[in-house]
Design a protein around this motif. Structure first.
Motif, PDB file in Angstrom:
ATOM      1  N   LEU A   1      59.545  23.682  76.349  1.00 28.19           N
ATOM      2  CA  LEU A   1      60.918  23.243  76.592  1.00 28.19           C
ATOM      3  C   LEU A   1      61.873  23.783  75.526  1.00 28.19           C
ATOM      4  CD1 LEU A   1      62.414  21.476  78.696  1.00 28.19           C
ATOM      5  CD2 LEU A   1      62.363  19.641  77.001  1.00 28.19           C
TER       6      LEU A   1
ATOM      7  N   GLU B   1      63.448  26.858  76.606  1.00 27.42           N
ATOM      8  CA  GLU B   1      64.494  26.616  77.612  1.00 27.42           C
ATOM      9  C   GLU B   1      65.773  26.115  76.940  1.00 27.42           C
ATOM     10  OE1 GLU B   1      63.974  27.475  80.772  1.00 27.42           O
ATOM     11  OE2 GLU B   1      61.968  28.088  80.132  1.00 27.42           O
TER      12      GLU B   1
ATOM     13  N   TRP C   1      64.337  14.048  78.168  1.00 29.86           N
ATOM     14  CA  TRP C   1      63.658  14.007  79.463  1.00 29.86           C
ATOM     15  C   TRP C   1      64.439  13.181  80.474  1.00 29.86           C
ATOM     16  CZ3 TRP C   1      60.706  17.778  80.073  1.00 29.86           C
ATOM     17  CH2 TRP C   1      59.695  18.141  79.199  1.00 29.86           C
ATOM     18  N   ASP C   2      64.422  13.611  81.717  1.00 30.58           N
ATOM     19  CA  ASP C   2      64.899  12.802  82.842  1.00 30.58           C
ATOM     20  C   ASP C   2      63.756  11.836  83.176  1.00 30.58           C
ATOM     21  OD1 ASP C   2      65.593  11.702  85.233  1.00 30.58           O
ATOM     22  OD2 ASP C   2      65.940  13.593  86.274  1.00 30.58           O
TER      23      ASP C   2
ATOM     24  N   GLY D   1      62.422  12.891  86.596  1.00 26.11           N
ATOM     25  CA  GLY D   1      61.976  14.254  86.364  1.00 26.11           C
ATOM     26  C   GLY D   1      60.678  14.416  85.597  1.00 26.11           C
TER      27      GLY D   1
ATOM     28  N   SER E   1      70.001  21.368  83.607  1.00 29.40           N
ATOM     29  CA  SER E   1      68.645  20.827  83.771  1.00 29.40           C
ATOM     30  C   SER E   1      67.658  21.893  83.317  1.00 29.40           C
ATOM     31  CB  SER E   1      68.354  20.516  85.243  1.00 29.40           C
ATOM     32  OG  SER E   1      69.024  19.367  85.643  1.00 29.40           O
TER      33      SER E   1
ATOM     34  N   THR F   1      63.578  22.947  83.116  1.00 38.88           N
ATOM     35  CA  THR F   1      62.316  22.601  83.783  1.00 38.88           C
ATOM     36  C   THR F   1      61.145  23.361  83.171  1.00 38.88           C
ATOM     37  OG1 THR F   1      63.480  22.252  85.863  1.00 38.88           O
ATOM     38  CG2 THR F   1      61.113  22.558  86.010  1.00 38.88           C
TER      39      THR F   1
ATOM     40  N   ARG G   1      56.497  23.196  83.362  1.00 41.30           N
ATOM     41  CA  ARG G   1      55.339  22.562  83.997  1.00 41.30           C
ATOM     42  C   ARG G   1      54.324  22.198  82.929  1.00 41.30           C
ATOM     43  NH1 ARG G   1      54.954  22.551  89.517  1.00 41.30           N
ATOM     44  NH2 ARG G   1      56.547  23.833  90.504  1.00 41.30           N
TER      45      ARG G   1
ATOM     46  N   ALA H   1      55.519  18.911  87.177  1.00 42.43           N
ATOM     47  CA  ALA H   1      56.871  19.305  86.772  1.00 42.43           C
ATOM     48  C   ALA H   1      57.418  18.336  85.735  1.00 42.43           C
ATOM     49  CB  ALA H   1      57.784  19.329  87.994  1.00 42.43           C
ATOM     50  N   ALA H   2      58.229  18.862  84.848  1.00 42.64           N
ATOM     51  CA  ALA H   2      58.890  18.045  83.822  1.00 42.64           C
ATOM     52  C   ALA H   2      60.304  18.595  83.642  1.00 42.64           C
ATOM     53  CB  ALA H   2      58.111  18.104  82.507  1.00 42.64           C
ATOM     54  N   ILE H   3      61.278  17.744  83.932  1.00 40.00           N
ATOM     55  CA  ILE H   3      62.680  18.191  83.928  1.00 40.00           C
ATOM     56  C   ILE H   3      63.459  17.405  82.887  1.00 40.00           C
ATOM     57  CG2 ILE H   3      64.756  18.499  85.340  1.00 40.00           C
ATOM     58  CD1 ILE H   3      62.948  18.384  87.807  1.00 40.00           C
TER      59      ILE H   3
ATOM     60  N   TRP I   1      67.324  16.649  81.043  1.00 40.69           N
ATOM     61  CA  TRP I   1      68.775  16.821  81.019  1.00 40.69           C
ATOM     62  C   TRP I   1      69.125  17.597  79.760  1.00 40.69           C
ATOM     63  CZ3 TRP I   1      70.721  15.633  85.450  1.00 40.69           C
ATOM     64  CH2 TRP I   1      70.258  14.542  86.175  1.00 40.69           C
TER      65      TRP I   1
END
Ligand SMILES: C[S@@+](CC[C@H](N)C(=O)[O-])C[C@H]1O[C@@H](n2cnc3c(N)ncnc32)[C@H](O)[C@@H]1O
Length: 267
Positions: free
Chosen positions: A24, A27, A139-140, A144, A196, A198, A200, A255-257, A259
């Motif tokens: 993450l 990202e 994390w959402d 998410g 957002s 994302t 995995r 999945a891991a999403i 904010w």
């Protein structure tokens, strides 16, 4: 109590989350940007995933990782031997830095765990120079984060205490839709952009999914520690069935999403 995150064992954290927050971090850097020569703050650095990504990606002049958990900070410092990087123990609500000393102040998966998120955001803004950027991701939790959903929904079906803990966990500050970007605007940051991010989380098998949860870090760990062994075994059994979902044990990708928000500091 400046933190609601039980951070007792850095190796357990690495298995529960550090291996994923490293993904993450990439990202967040893509979203929040980075330029050569910058001084960058990594607030709530934990075991150092974001600081390591910062050091590897660009050519910052200085990276400072700060976290309230001394055991995580010691782990981060031992792992990342780089003259541009230093780690310190400190509280997000009272940052031990002068005004406007950072070009970019970032925080990964931490702002929702500090005792006073608006105070922490005001501090991030204060220590960032005019024209600089503040960026964060959380994390959402409710919508998410599949691994948390799997755990809490399974446990809540067996234990009313898990039902209550799920309610707390899924309404943590800043983790509901629009909340992070709203908090950025409320603290006076400008040109706020919401996004957002994302990744995995790919587990090798059920043991690889369950053992880190049993390692008891964070709010999930607080719950796991509080459950009597017989009930925990029943939860693990049901969780195993949910993990397998009718297929043989083996890898599963969840999945891991998160904010994300970024904003500018104006003078
Ligand atoms: C989920 S971990 C994220 C760690 C790391 N940024 C990562 O992405 O792996 C949350 C971190 O926030 C830290 N934290 C919570 N409250 C804090 C506070 N008031 N000041 C500084 N750090 C805090 C915890 O100690 C923990 O390391």
């Amino acid at each position: 109590m400046p933190s609601i995150y039980s951070a007792t064992d850095a190796r357990a954290y690495e298995r529960l989350m550090g291996r994923w927050s490293r993904l993450l971090a990439e990202e967040l850097l893509g979203f929040a940007g980075l330029a050569p020569g910058e001084r960058v703050l990594d607030l709530g650095c934990g075991t150092g995933s974001l600081s390591a990504a910062l050091a590897a990606r660009a050519d910052p002049a200085e990276i400072v990782g700060l976290d309230i958990a001394a055991s995580y900070v010691a782990f981060a410092a031992a792992r990342l031997d780089d003259r541009r990087v230093r780690f310190a123990v400190g509280d997000a609500d009272r940052l031990p830095f002068r005004d406007a000393v950072f070009d970019r102040s970032l925080s990964l998966l931490a702002l929702n765990f500090v005792a006073d998120p608006p105070a922490a955001l005001a501090e991030l803004r204060r220590v960032t120079r005019p024209g600089g950027t503040v960026g964060a991701a959380v994390w959402d939790m409710a919508g998410g984060l599949v691994y948390q959903r799997l755990f809490w929904d399974t446990a809540a079906a067996l234990d009313p205490a898990a039902d209550r803990a799920r309610a707390r966990q899924f309404s943590l500050p800043l983790t509901t839709p629009g909340a992070l970007a709203g908090a950025f605007r409320d603290c006076g940051l400008t040109k706020v952009v919401e996004g957002s991010l994302t990744i995995r989380m790919t587990y090798a098998d059920f043991a690889d999914f369950w053992e880190p949860i049993a390692g008891a870090q964070g709010p999930l760990g607080d719950y796991v520690r509080s459950v009597e062994p017989g009930l925990l075994a029943r939860i693990a059994e049901r969780l195993r069935a949910a993990y397998l979902a009718g297929r043989p044990d083996g890898p599963r990708a969840m999945a891991a999403i998160a904010w994300a928000a970024r904003g500018r500091v104006t003078a």
